[in-house]
Design a protein around this motif. Structure first.
Motif, PDB file in Angstrom:
ATOM      1  N   LEU A 190       0.837  -1.178   0.000  1.00 48.87           N
ATOM      2  CA  LEU A 190       0.000   0.000   0.000  1.00 48.87           C
ATOM      3  C   LEU A 190       0.876   1.233   0.000  1.00 48.87           C
ATOM      4  N   GLU A 191       0.476   2.233  -0.771  1.00 49.59           N
ATOM      5  CA  GLU A 191       1.204   3.493  -0.837  1.00 49.59           C
ATOM      6  C   GLU A 191       0.261   4.588  -0.369  1.00 49.59           C
ATOM      7  N   GLN A 192       0.626   5.276   0.704  1.00 51.41           N
ATOM      8  CA  GLN A 192      -0.205   6.340   1.244  1.00 51.41           C
ATOM      9  C   GLN A 192       0.164   7.663   0.586  1.00 51.41           C
ATOM     10  N   GLY A 193      -0.776   8.274  -0.123  1.00 53.89           N
ATOM     11  CA  GLY A 193      -0.544   9.565  -0.732  1.00 53.89           C
ATOM     12  C   GLY A 193      -0.770  10.684   0.262  1.00 53.89           C
ATOM     13  N   ALA A 194      -0.641  11.926  -0.219  1.00 53.00           N
ATOM     14  CA  ALA A 194      -0.843  13.074   0.660  1.00 53.00           C
ATOM     15  C   ALA A 194      -2.281  13.158   1.142  1.00 53.00           C
ATOM     16  N   MET A 195      -3.210  12.694   0.302  1.00 50.17           N
ATOM     17  CA  MET A 195      -4.627  12.721   0.657  1.00 50.17           C
ATOM     18  C   MET A 195      -5.275  11.425   0.176  1.00 50.17           C
ATOM     19  N   GLY A 196      -6.409  11.111   0.727  1.00 54.25           N
ATOM     20  CA  GLY A 196      -7.189   9.972   0.260  1.00 54.25           C
ATOM     21  C   GLY A 196      -6.763   8.645   0.856  1.00 54.25           C
ATOM     22  N   ARG A 197      -7.369   7.588   0.329  1.00 52.53           N
ATOM     23  CA  ARG A 197      -7.107   6.248   0.834  1.00 52.53           C
ATOM     24  C   ARG A 197      -5.770   5.722   0.311  1.00 52.53           C
ATOM     25  N   PRO A 198      -5.128   4.815   1.053  1.00 55.78           N
ATOM     26  CA  PRO A 198      -3.901   4.187   0.552  1.00 55.78           C
ATOM     27  C   PRO A 198      -4.174   3.443  -0.758  1.00 55.78           C
ATOM     28  N   GLN A 199      -3.179   3.430  -1.637  1.00 59.14           N
ATOM     29  CA  GLN A 199      -3.316   2.794  -2.938  1.00 59.14           C
ATOM     30  C   GLN A 199      -2.273   1.689  -3.083  1.00 59.14           C
ATOM     31  N   ARG A 200      -2.656   0.655  -3.831  1.00 60.12           N
ATOM     32  CA  ARG A 200      -1.707  -0.409  -4.084  1.00 60.12           C
ATOM     33  C   ARG A 200      -0.649   0.084  -5.053  1.00 60.12           C
ATOM     34  N   LYS A 201       0.602  -0.277  -4.778  1.00 61.14           N
ATOM     35  CA  LYS A 201       1.748   0.241  -5.523  1.00 61.14           C
ATOM     36  C   LYS A 201       2.073  -0.639  -6.718  1.00 61.14           C
ATOM     37  N   LEU A 202       2.339   0.004  -7.855  1.00 62.66           N
ATOM     38  CA  LEU A 202       2.744  -0.689  -9.076  1.00 62.66           C
ATOM     39  C   LEU A 202       4.254  -0.557  -9.265  1.00 62.66           C
ATOM     40  N   SER A 203       4.882  -1.616  -9.704  1.00 62.88           N
ATOM     41  CA  SER A 203       6.312  -1.574  -9.996  1.00 62.88           C
ATOM     42  C   SER A 203       6.606  -2.532 -11.144  1.00 62.88           C
ATOM     43  N   LEU A 204       7.696  -2.256 -11.848  1.00 59.85           N
ATOM     44  CA  LEU A 204       8.104  -3.121 -12.941  1.00 59.85           C
ATOM     45  C   LEU A 204       8.934  -4.281 -12.413  1.00 59.85           C
ATOM     46  N   ILE A 205       8.834  -5.419 -13.066  1.00 58.88           N
ATOM     47  CA  ILE A 205       9.577  -6.610 -12.662  1.00 58.88           C
ATOM     48  C   ILE A 205      10.940  -6.574 -13.350  1.00 58.88           C
ATOM     49  N   PRO A 206      12.020  -6.393 -12.605  1.00 53.71           N
ATOM     50  CA  PRO A 206      13.338  -6.189 -13.221  1.00 53.71           C
ATOM     51  C   PRO A 206      13.774  -7.313 -14.147  1.00 53.71           C
ATOM     52  N   ASP A 207      13.445  -8.559 -13.806  1.00 51.37           N
ATOM     53  CA  ASP A 207      13.935  -9.707 -14.570  1.00 51.37           C
ATOM     54  C   ASP A 207      13.056 -10.061 -15.769  1.00 51.37           C
ATOM     55  N   VAL A 248      34.617   0.997 -27.328  1.00 54.20           N
ATOM     56  CA  VAL A 248      33.195   0.652 -27.373  1.00 54.20           C
ATOM     57  C   VAL A 248      32.735   0.468 -25.935  1.00 54.20           C
ATOM     58  N   GLN A 249      31.686   1.150 -25.545  1.00 50.98           N
ATOM     59  CA  GLN A 249      31.150   1.087 -24.185  1.00 50.98           C
ATOM     60  C   GLN A 249      29.729   0.538 -24.256  1.00 50.98           C
ATOM     61  N   ALA A 250      29.392  -0.372 -23.357  1.00 51.25           N
ATOM     62  CA  ALA A 250      28.058  -0.974 -23.376  1.00 51.25           C
ATOM     63  C   ALA A 250      27.537  -1.157 -21.966  1.00 51.25           C
ATOM     64  N   VAL A 251      26.216  -1.087 -21.811  1.00 52.53           N
ATOM     65  CA  VAL A 251      25.578  -1.329 -20.521  1.00 52.53           C
ATOM     66  C   VAL A 251      24.370  -2.232 -20.715  1.00 52.53           C
ATOM     67  N   ARG A 252      24.031  -2.960 -19.671  1.00 56.64           N
ATOM     68  CA  ARG A 252      22.789  -3.726 -19.622  1.00 56.64           C
ATOM     69  C   ARG A 252      21.877  -3.062 -18.596  1.00 56.64           C
ATOM     70  N   VAL A 253      20.656  -2.740 -19.039  1.00 56.80           N
ATOM     71  CA  VAL A 253      19.663  -2.109 -18.175  1.00 56.80           C
ATOM     72  C   VAL A 253      18.498  -3.069 -18.029  1.00 56.80           C
ATOM     73  N   ASP A 254      18.087  -3.322 -16.787  1.00 58.86           N
ATOM     74  CA  ASP A 254      16.999  -4.271 -16.588  1.00 58.86           C
ATOM     75  C   ASP A 254      15.656  -3.646 -16.942  1.00 58.86           C
ATOM     76  N   PHE A 255      14.596  -4.443 -16.857  1.00 60.09           N
ATOM     77  CA  PHE A 255      13.282  -4.001 -17.309  1.00 60.09           C
ATOM     78  C   PHE A 255      12.759  -2.822 -16.492  1.00 60.09           C
ATOM     79  N   ALA A 256      13.223  -2.705 -15.252  1.00 60.73           N
ATOM     80  CA  ALA A 256      12.792  -1.596 -14.398  1.00 60.73           C
ATOM     81  C   ALA A 256      13.578  -0.316 -14.668  1.00 60.73           C
ATOM     82  N   GLY A 257      14.592  -0.388 -15.544  1.00 60.34           N
ATOM     83  CA  GLY A 257      15.353   0.808 -15.891  1.00 60.34           C
ATOM     84  C   GLY A 257      16.580   1.040 -15.058  1.00 60.34           C
TER      85      GLY A 257
END
Length: 380
Positions: free
Chosen positions: A59-76, A90-99
């Motif tokens: 649950l994520e409590q905002g500044a006002m209102g009822r708590p809300q369920r939190k969304l997140s990306l699945i890294p894998d 040459v430079q390279a990086v790997r970035v997961d699905f969550a950024g």
């Protein structure tokens, strides 16, 4: 309401970008930033959860209102490859699905490198990044130096690799990696890195200053990259230098290696292996050579500021080792040379993204270009 599967895929991708960029973290906040009804957002979020891309928990409590369920990306859920190169490495990086950046590789290039060597090393670093990746490769972004036609996927030319002419880079890499490959000029890729990973998160107007082995800039205006009608926007290294003419170009005097030579008074003929470290050792020096370099940079950036009026100028490359004082001195001198700037001085800051900025920006290209499929036809 969107009904075509292609349109729905684009909207799914947009929702993922909002979550990845932390512009939203719940169904209700997604509804606000996308201007979609809560019920429509719910359908799309449920689909992304079913695909294994999004998790909903807690649950994520905002500044006002009822708590809300939190969304997140699945890294894998998958990963994105970002590759950037110049004539030296040459430079390279790997970035997961969550950024999040989870791995990086760098490969030096031999002196007088050629096109085939660069292509071979790009393929090699992407394969290397994928060896320990938990999910599939979803997309690849490439930041290439010089002139780039991003629409055609062609790297047109780069002065420091003589045979680098009209290279069909996207086609070449797509034959080895069956994903969407996106190509952009490397400094424009760095501009995206600042938006996703650096100081440009809340800015719509900024400029990347890239005095490295060459000297170019990238311009973000109203949240969009400027490319130009001939794909040459930002090629200020080709300006005549000195400005009144004389046969030279700005590349000849204001690249990072040339600044090092000027500050050392030409005492050393061979460029150090670690140019950034060598410049850091000069950060405390002052004198005539320092003042001349500052004056030259102040003239260039002052003119840019009168033309573009950007909110911020991010300095990239080895010259960041000269520290914030280098940037501040340029600003101060620009207001001396051009008094009109006293009321609107250019804000120049050294980026903290380091040498991986181009690769991070290339990975950002891949993240922004990737579109999930709508399995089983229409959602709505």
């Amino acid at each position: 309401m969107r009904t075509k599967p292609a349109d729905q895929s684009v909207l799914l991708a947009s929702i993922l970008l909002q979550l990845r960029g932390q512009h939203a973290s719940s169904r209700s906040s997604l509804s606000k930033v996308t201007n979609l009804s809560p019920s429509t957002v719910g359908i799309y979020v449920d689909h992304l959860i079913a695909l294994g891309y999004v998790n909903e928990s807690g649950l994520e409590q905002g500044a006002m209102g009822r708590p809300q369920r939190k969304l997140s990306l699945i890294p894998d859920a998958g990963w994105f490859a970002g590759v950037e190169f110049n004539a030296e490495r040459v430079q390279a990086v790997r970035v997961d699905f969550a950024g999040h950046k989870v791995a990086s590789l760098v490969r030096p290039l031999p002196p007088k490198t050629n096109t085939q060597t660069v292509l071979r090393e790009i393929r090699s670093v992407v394969v290397g990044l994928g060896k320990l990746a938990p999910g599939p490769l979803l997309g690849m972004g490439v930041g290439a130096p010089g002139l780039v036609n991003s629409e055609l996927g062609v790297a047109m030319q780069y002065a420091f690799i003589p045979d680098w002419k009209n290279v069909p880079l996207v086609q070449e890499l797509s034959e080895d990696f069956p994903v969407t490959v996106t190509l952009e000029n490397n400094l424009r890729a760095i501009a995206l890195a600042e938006r996703w990973f650096g100081g440009g998160r809340e800015l719509d107007d900024y400029v990347i200053l890239g005095p490295r082995s060459g000297f170019g800039i990238a311009i973000m205006k109203n949240g969009e990259l400027l490319r130009g009608g001939h794909h040459a926007a930002g090629e200020i290294g080709r300006w005549p230098w000195p400005l009144q003419g004389g046969g030279g170009e700005l590349h000849d005097e204001l690249t990072a290696p040339m600044v090092w030579r000027r500050l050392t008074g030409g005492r050393q003929d061979t460029q150090p292996m670690d140019l950034r470290a060598a410049l850091k050792g000069l950060a405390g020096e002052r004198g005539k050579a320092w003042d001349l370099v500052i004056s030259d940079y102040a003239r260039v950036i002052g003119l840019l500021h009168l033309l573009i009026d950007a909110e911020r100028y991010f300095l990239h490359g080895p010259l960041t080792a000269l520290g914030p004082h280098f940037c501040q001195a340029i600003t101060e001198q620009a207001t001396v040379i051009m008094p009109v700037l006293r009321e609107m001085p250019p804000l120049i800051v050294p980026s903290d993204l380091g040498d991986e900025a181009g690769a991070l920006g290339a990975a950002s290209l891949a993240m922004e270009a990737w579109i999930p499929e709508v399995n089983g036809g229409k959602l709505l």
